[in-house]
Design an enzyme around this catalytic site. Structure first.
Site, PDB file in Angstrom:
ATOM      1  N   LYS A 102       0.824  -1.213   0.000  1.00  0.00           N
ATOM      2  CA  LYS A 102       0.000   0.000   0.000  1.00  0.00           C
ATOM      3  C   LYS A 102       0.859   1.264   0.000  1.00  0.00           C
ATOM      4  O   LYS A 102       2.012   1.255   0.405  1.00  0.00           O
ATOM      5  CB  LYS A 102      -0.997  -0.035   1.159  1.00  0.00           C
ATOM      6  CG  LYS A 102      -2.129  -1.034   0.827  1.00  0.00           C
ATOM      7  CD  LYS A 102      -3.254  -1.070   1.824  1.00  0.00           C
ATOM      8  CE  LYS A 102      -4.298  -2.082   1.315  1.00  0.00           C
ATOM      9  NZ  LYS A 102      -5.328  -2.376   2.308  1.00  0.00           N
ATOM     10  N   ARG A 127      -3.513 -10.289   4.582  1.00  0.00           N
ATOM     11  CA  ARG A 127      -3.916 -10.314   3.168  1.00  0.00           C
ATOM     12  C   ARG A 127      -2.756  -9.732   2.365  1.00  0.00           C
ATOM     13  O   ARG A 127      -2.407  -8.570   2.540  1.00  0.00           O
ATOM     14  CB  ARG A 127      -5.178  -9.463   2.995  1.00  0.00           C
ATOM     15  CG  ARG A 127      -5.716  -9.416   1.577  1.00  0.00           C
ATOM     16  CD  ARG A 127      -6.954  -8.528   1.513  1.00  0.00           C
ATOM     17  NE  ARG A 127      -7.519  -8.503   0.179  1.00  0.00           N
ATOM     18  CZ  ARG A 127      -7.106  -7.718  -0.807  1.00  0.00           C
ATOM     19  NH1 ARG A 127      -6.105  -6.877  -0.600  1.00  0.00           N
ATOM     20  NH2 ARG A 127      -7.678  -7.752  -1.995  1.00  0.00           N
TER      21      ARG A 127
HETATM   22  N1  HH2 Z   1      -7.366  -3.997   0.627  1.00  0.00           N
HETATM   23  C1  HH2 Z   1      -7.656  -3.972  -0.682  1.00  0.00           C
HETATM   24  C2  HH2 Z   1      -8.745  -4.696  -1.191  1.00  0.00           C
HETATM   25  N2  HH2 Z   1      -9.494  -5.471  -0.377  1.00  0.00           N
HETATM   26  N3  HH2 Z   1      -9.941  -6.341   1.760  1.00  0.00           N
HETATM   27  C3  HH2 Z   1      -9.669  -6.386   3.065  1.00  0.00           C
HETATM   28  N4  HH2 Z   1     -10.409  -7.156   3.861  1.00  0.00           N
HETATM   29  N5  HH2 Z   1      -8.643  -5.670   3.610  1.00  0.00           N
HETATM   30  C4  HH2 Z   1      -7.840  -4.868   2.855  1.00  0.00           C
HETATM   31  O1  HH2 Z   1      -6.930  -4.215   3.423  1.00  0.00           O
HETATM   32  C5  HH2 Z   1      -8.115  -4.782   1.457  1.00  0.00           C
HETATM   33  C6  HH2 Z   1      -9.199  -5.551   0.940  1.00  0.00           C
HETATM   34  C7  HH2 Z   1      -6.838  -3.142  -1.601  1.00  0.00           C
HETATM   35  O2  HH2 Z   1      -5.817  -3.910  -2.182  1.00  0.00           O
HETATM   36  P1  HH2 Z   1      -5.879  -4.604  -3.631  1.00  0.00           P
HETATM   37  O3  HH2 Z   1      -6.966  -5.625  -3.684  1.00  0.00           O
HETATM   38  O4  HH2 Z   1      -4.537  -5.126  -3.957  1.00  0.00           O
HETATM   39  O5  HH2 Z   1      -6.140  -3.430  -4.651  1.00  0.00           O
HETATM   40  P2  HH2 Z   1      -7.410  -2.944  -5.456  1.00  0.00           P
HETATM   41  O6  HH2 Z   1      -8.456  -2.564  -4.468  1.00  0.00           O
HETATM   42  O7  HH2 Z   1      -6.901  -1.784  -6.264  1.00  0.00           O
HETATM   43  O8  HH2 Z   1      -7.893  -4.073  -6.340  1.00  0.00           O
END
Ligand code: HH2
Length: 267
Positions: free
Chosen positions: A209, A249
């Site tokens: 992040k 995660r």
């Molecule tokens: N962070 C992201 C997405 N989903 N779910 C939970 N429970 N906790 C988190 O911290 C979290 C999440 C953001 O990361 P990412 O999926 O890599 O990116 P994007 O939202 O751009 O797909």
């Protein structure tokens, strides 16, 4: 007081699989079904306990994806992965959640923290994440009087509702980066022990992040690009596991599983 690693349950590793063109880290890499499937199986082989499949980015400023498109992205991948590894679906849409669960997902990763009844009715696990605002605007001006107290009280309220509704398995998640400044994220990480002592399993996602790139800048003091945030991601995952979280995660499953073994939480 020394940390009693022996009596602890081993923390789970949730591998991130975004079947999207625009996710902040892996956007565009797994839009192709075969590539997504290969990556999901690879993460399972690396030691992921759960593969988290998402079809809509929640990065700051992200534009919402129509339901039909999100379904088109995630369903085939979930159906193909579910016989091989536990799968969660990362969605805020009830219709997508229902179909994903029918396709084989057994955890609903709910960044809107609103679908506890759906999880209870389906008899599946539920992740309740804290977010201030919506992805489109959440980073414009996040404001808290006391970020730790506000996040804890929100999550406690959601967890109680979920328990009353009969959700069989539950994680609470402070939502690192979701309507939070870098200082807010660091405060939440510093107080993870408090969150863990609330009585519910805790999930934390710091992986790659932006705030990590700010704290560990790259060349010339500029924000470290996503691909240069591995060490900071591992450090925060190790810290979170040491504080007692039940699941992290992450994008870098292999490295995180190794880090977990080194901090003594995973055998
Ligand atoms: N962070 C992201 C997405 N989903 N779910 C939970 N429970 N906790 C988190 O911290 C979290 C999440 C953001 O990361 P990412 O999926 O890599 O990116 P994007 O939202 O751009 O797909």
């Amino acid at each position: 007081m020394p940390i009693d690693f022996e009596s602890r349950a081993r923390p789970l590793v949730m591998g991130v699989l975004n079947v999207t063109p625009d996710s902040f880290s892996d956007g565009g890499r797994y839009v192709d079904y075969e590539k997504a499937l290969d990556r999901g199986l690879e993460m399972a082989a690396e030691g992921a306990d759960i593969v988290d499949v998402g079809g809509e980015s929640s990065r700051p400023g992200a534009t919402p994806v129509p339901e039909a498109e999100e379904l088109r992205r995630v369903l085939p991948v979930i159906a193909a992965l579910a016989p091989h590894v536990r799968v969660s679906v990362d969605t805020t849409k009830p219709a997508v959640a229902r179909e994903a669960l029918q396709a084989g997902a057994t955890v609903l990763n709910d960044i809107s923290a609103s679908m506890w009844q759906l999880a209870a009715d389906a008899g599946v696990g539920w992740v309740a994440m804290h977010m201030q605002g919506t992805p489109r605007t959440m980073q414009v001006a996040p404001r808290y009087r006391d970020v730790v107290a506000e996040v804890c009280s929100f999550l406690a309220e959601r967890a109680r509702r979920a328990q009353d509704a009969g959700v069989p398995e539950l994680w609470i998640d402070p939502g690192i980066g979701f309507g939070k400044t870098t200082t807010d994220n660091l405060s939440l990480l510093a107080h993870l022990g408090e969150l863990c002592s609330m009585g519910w399993p805790v999930l934390v996602g710091t992986s790659r992040k932006r705030f990590l790139g700010e704290i560990t800048p790259g060349a010339g003091g500029a924000l470290a690009p996503v691909g240069e945030r591995l060490e900071a991601s591992l450090a925060t995952a190790a810290w979170a596991m040491t504080c007692g979280v039940s699941m992290v995660r992450v994008h870098d499953v292999d490295a995180t599983v190794q880090a977990a073994a080194l901090v003594g939480c995973r055998r």
